[in-house]
Scaffold this active site. Structure first.
Site, PDB file in Angstrom:
ATOM      1  N   GLN A  15       7.798  23.016 -22.538  1.00 50.24           N
ATOM      2  CA  GLN A  15       6.622  22.380 -21.718  1.00 50.24           C
ATOM      3  C   GLN A  15       6.945  21.959 -20.437  1.00 50.24           C
ATOM      4  OE1 GLN A  15       3.570  21.634 -22.328  1.00 50.24           O
ATOM      5  NE2 GLN A  15       3.338  20.126 -20.666  1.00 50.24           N
ATOM      6  N   GLU A  16       8.137  21.246 -20.441  1.00 49.32           N
ATOM      7  CA  GLU A  16       8.556  20.839 -18.998  1.00 49.32           C
ATOM      8  C   GLU A  16       8.876  21.924 -17.986  1.00 49.32           C
ATOM      9  OE1 GLU A  16       8.898  17.756 -18.237  1.00 49.32           O
ATOM     10  OE2 GLU A  16       8.902  16.594 -19.907  1.00 49.32           O
TER      11      GLU A  16
END
Length: 401
Positions: free
Chosen positions: A268-269
Site C-alpha cells: 500500500q505504501e
C-alpha cells in the site's frame, strides 16, 4: 435411530432441576471438536448479565408449560440455550463474504455482522469452521451450532428444513456492488425461535441496514478484480517480495506482528519499492516521514530492513494506543492511527461516545469516516488506506492471486 418427541407438563420443581442441569458445568458437556477455530470473547456488559439472570428466573417462575424431550435428552430453544450458556456458536464456511482468519483472530464482512449481533445479545462468540456449506448447515440441524454463516443456496437450506435471513435484508445490490456474495445469510433451526426472530429484526432495522451497507463498503472485494491490478499485485509479490521477505519476517517477530500484514502495508505504501519518494517527502519501502523515522530509531529511510522495522515499531505503538479496543478490531484502529495519527482517531471515538455509540467498534468508526469524508479529506484517505490493506492481506492469506 428414529427421533421420538414427547410433550409433557413440567412442574415448578422440575423446572428448577432443569435449570440447575443447564447451568451446571459438570452436567453439560462442552463441545471441544477440533474444527473450532477459536473463541472471540468481547466483554459482556452488566446489563447483559442481569438480563440473562432475569430470563433464567422467568423460566423458573413461569414453569414452561411444555418441554420437548427426545431419546437423547432435554432440548432447549436455541435462544434460551445461547443466553444460558452466554455463548453464540456459529458454524461458518471461510470465504471473501463470510470470514477469514489471520493473526490469531477472525474477521470478515459476515463475521463482523454476527459479532455485532452477539454484542447486542450480550454473549460471547464461538466460531466453528467447516469445509463446505452443507456441513455447516447440518451442524445447525444437529444442534452442534446455534446458527450458520454461509452463502448456501435456498434449495440446500430448504432441503434441510432450515430457516434463514439474508444479511442484506433484500438489498442485495448493496453487496454485489462491493463484490460480495448477494446471498450471505444467517441460518437457524427454526423460524419461530427467538434467536432467528431477533436476528431478522436486527438485520432489517433501518439504522442497522445502513451500517451493514457501510460495512460492505469496507469489505469491498473489487480492488483486485480487474486484470491490471491483479497482474501488478502478483508481479510485485513475485519479483520484489523475495528480496525483502526475510526482513519482513524478522521485524514481524521483533514487534509481534503478522509478517504478511507488514507486506500488505508495504504494498500500500510503496508497492514494495525501497527507493520510493513522495512529493511530500516521505520515502522508503514503508514511506516513513522524517519525524517518524527519527522517533522510531531509523537512520536511513531507504534501507529496507530499517524501513520495515520503523513501520513495524510504529504499528506496535499504534496497537498500544488502542489496547482498550477488542483484538478483533484493534488492527483496523491501529492502521487508521498509523495513517492519520492516533489523536484524530481518538477524536472520532469521543464524538461517537457523546452520541451513545460504541466507540470501540471499527464498523462504527468506519461509518463515521464515511459520513464525514466530504468535510474532511483525511477521513476518505484513512478509509481507503485501511480497506486497501485489508484487501491486500486477505488476498495474500486466501492466495487468490
Amino acid at each position: 435411530m428414529q427421533r421420538i418427541t414427547y410433550r409433557v407438563k413440567v412442574s415448578a420443581q422440575g423446572t428448577k432441576r432443569r435449570i440447575s442441569y443447564l447451568l451446571s458445568p459438570s452436567k453439560r458437556r462442552l463441545n471441544t471438536k477440533s474444527n473450532i477455530v477459536s473463541s472471540v470473547t468481547p466483554t459482556s456488559t452488566r446489563f447483559a448479565r442481569t438480563k440473562k439472570l432475569a430470563q433464567v428466573s422467568s423460566i423458573a417462575l413461569l414453569s414452561l408449560p411444555a418441554e420437548s424431550l427426545t431419546t437423547m435428552g432435554v432440548e432447549v430453544p436455541a435462544y434460551d440455550r445461547v443466553m444460558l450458556a452466554d455463548t453464540l456458536t456459529i458454524a461458518a464456511v471461510p470465504g471473501d463474504s463470510t470470514y477469514f482468519a489471520t493473526d490469531g483472530f477472525q474477521h470478515g464482512f459476515g463475521f463482523d455482522l454476527v459479532r455485532t449481533y452477539a454484542d447486542e445479545l450480550g454473549v460471547d462468540i464461538n466460531l466453528k469452521a467447516y469445509a463446505n456449506e452443507e456441513a455447516a448447515l447440518k451442524a445447525v440441524r444437529s444442534g452442534d451450532a446455534d446458527m450458520a454463516l454461509t452463502t448456501a443456496s435456498t434449495q440446500l437450506k430448504s432441503k434441510l428444513n432450515l430457516a434463514s435471513v439474508n444479511v442484506s435484508c433484500g438489498y442485495d445490490a448493496s453487496l454485489t456492488k462491493n463484490g460480495l456474495h448477494p446471498k450471505v445469510s444467517w441460518t437457524f433451526s427454526s423460524p419461530n425461535d427467538q434467536l432467528s426472530k431477533k436476528a431478522s429484526y436486527f438485520l432489517c432495522d433501518s439504522i442497522k441496514l445502513q451500517n451493514t451497507q457501510k460495512l460492505a463498503a469496507f469489505y469491498n472485494q473489487n480492488l483486485l478484480k480487474d486484470a491490471y491490478s491483479q497482474d501488478h499485485f502478483k508481479k510485485t509479490l513475485t519479483e520484489r517480495l523475495p528480496d525483502y521477505q526475510s526482513s519482513f519476517e524478522e521485524q514481524a517477530r521483533n514487534y509481534n506482528h503478522d509478517w504478511e500484514l507488514l507486506v500488505a502495508m508495504g504494498y500500500q505504501e510503496s508497492h514494495l519499492d525501497a527507493n520510493a519518494v513522495s512529493p511530500t517527502g516521505v520515502r522508503g519501502l514503508m514511506m516513513l516521514t522524517n519525524n517518524t523515522a527519527k522517533a522510531m530509531g531509523v537512520s536511513d529511510r531507504v534501507d529496507p530492513y530499517q524501513s520495515i522495522g520503523g513501520g513495524a515499531r510504529y504499528l506496535e505503538q499504534m496497537k498500544d494506543d488502542f489496547s482498550d479496543v477488542p483484538k478483533t478490531d484493534r488492527i483496523w484502529f491501529a492502521l487508521a492511527g498509523y495513517n492519520m495519527g492516533p489523536n484524530a482517531v481518538k477524536n472520532i471515538q469521543r464524538q461517537l461516545r457523546s452520541q451513545g455509540i460504541d466507540d470501540k467498534s471499527w464498523a462504527n468508526v468506519y461509518a463515521y469516516l464515511a459520513d464525514h469524508r466530504a468535510s474532511n479529506s483525511r477521513y476518505g484517505q484513512a478509509m481507503h488506506y485501511v480497506s486497501n490493506i485489508r484487501s491486500y492481506l486477505e488476498t495474500i492469506k486466501t492466495q487468490t492471486v
